[in-house]
Write an enzyme that holds these catalytic residues in place. Structure first.
Site, mmCIF file in Angstrom:
data_model
loop_
_atom_site.group_PDB
_atom_site.id
_atom_site.type_symbol
_atom_site.label_atom_id
_atom_site.label_comp_id
_atom_site.label_asym_id
_atom_site.label_seq_id
_atom_site.Cartn_x
_atom_site.Cartn_y
_atom_site.Cartn_z
ATOM 1 N N SER A 1 27.733 -31.017 11.299
ATOM 2 C CA SER A 1 28.175 -30.471 10.018
ATOM 3 C C SER A 1 29.065 -31.502 9.340
ATOM 4 C CB SER A 1 28.985 -29.200 10.279
ATOM 5 O OG SER A 1 29.736 -28.860 9.135
ATOM 6 N N TYR B 1 35.116 -25.044 15.561
ATOM 7 C CA TYR B 1 33.757 -25.371 15.094
ATOM 8 C C TYR B 1 33.569 -26.880 14.995
ATOM 9 C CZ TYR B 1 29.744 -25.493 11.836
ATOM 10 O OH TYR B 1 28.537 -25.743 11.225
#
Ligand code: NDP
Length: 246
Positions: A141, A154
């Site tokens: 990401s 995350y």
């Protein structure tokens, strides 16, 4: 001219969101596509039906990627059905937005189980069972570059995926397998939209050079190139698909 005709491609987390768009695009380029999902059978069946409408073969396979026995069974099922797997796209992932101070043990463990262990489980099978000259695409990401509040565990999971990708590329290169990681920016899916105000969406959109949030199809087109034979010399790389955001 279709670029992926003859390839057997397994996409994890392909019932919804980016994975569903990737599966559809790969099918449109002629690949036989396996649509993995965790629990949403109806959405996975819809993805399969949409691919078959293109005149391409597809099937859905349930497996929780965080469980090694389920991943092994998924590889068994696909190889029994199609004879081999040429490409693995490790798209399945979850995101829990919380400040580190508010993150529970369970929140932390769940993100690591699906994002890191899930990617590890499929790569471990792929190490010996992916066809020679195959391709692996993992998903990170752009938040590993933006480093925004509430993304702590995350980004830690995605940083781990980026590092495993670089090592795995060197481990399987001798079999002609290339391995890369794609890092989308904010993309219009349930995972991203969940709980965001319009103001937050506008602020994130303004960080991109094109002043918009990405669409799943923006990411699918990048993946379709990276799994094609034209991208074979790219390996061990982290490719940002984020409209110039980071
Ligand atoms: P969505 O929440 O829209 O879709 C998630 C998909 O993953 C679903 O198909 C879901 O299956 C599947 N999944 C979840 N857990 C598991 C599991 N344990 N085993 C197998 N499949 C599972 O997510 P996105 O499409 O937004 O995200 C896809 C990937 O892209 C993720 O890795 C995410 O981290 C990454 N990403 C997304 C960004 C974004 O802005 N959207 C930005 C950067 C990266 P089911 O339907 O059965 O629940």
């Amino acid at each position: 001219m279709k670029t992926l005709t003859g390839k057997i491609i397994l996409v994890t987390g392909a019932s919804r969101g980016i994975g569903a768009a990737v599966a559809h695009k790969l099918g449109a380029e002629g690949a036989t596509v396996v649509v993995n999902y965790a629990g949403n059978k109806e959405a996975a069946d819809n993805t399969v039906a949409a691919i078959r409408e293109l005149g391409t073969e597809a099937m859905a396979v349930q497996a929780d990627v965080s469980k090694s026995d389920e991943v092994k069974r998924m590889f068994d099922t696909v190889i029994a059905q199609y004879g081999r797997i040429d490409v693995l796209v490790n798209n399945a992932g979850i995101l829990l937005y919380k400040l580190i101070k508010d993150t529970t043990d369970e929140d932390f463990d769940r993100q690591f189980a699906i994002n890191v262990k899930g990617t590890f489980n499929t790569m471990r099978e792929a190490a010996t069972r992916l066809a020679d000259n195959g391709t692996v695409i993992n998903f990170s990401s752009s938040t590993t570059r933006l480093l925004l509040p509430t993304y702590g565990p995350y980004v830690a999971t995605k940083g781990a995926v980026e590092q495993m990708t670089r090592v795995f590329a060197k481990e399987v290169g001798a079999r002609g397998i290339n391995v890369n990681v794609v890092s989308p920016g904010p993309t219009n899916t349930e995972l991203f939209l969940n709980g965001k105000t319009q103001e937050a969406l506008d602020r994130l959109a303004s960080l991109s050079a094109f002043n918009r949030i990405g669409e799943p199809d923006d990411i699918a087109k990048v993946v379709a190139f990276l799994v094609s034979d034209d991208a074979k010399w790219i390996s061990g790389q982290n490719i940002g698909a984020n409209g110039g955001m980071a």
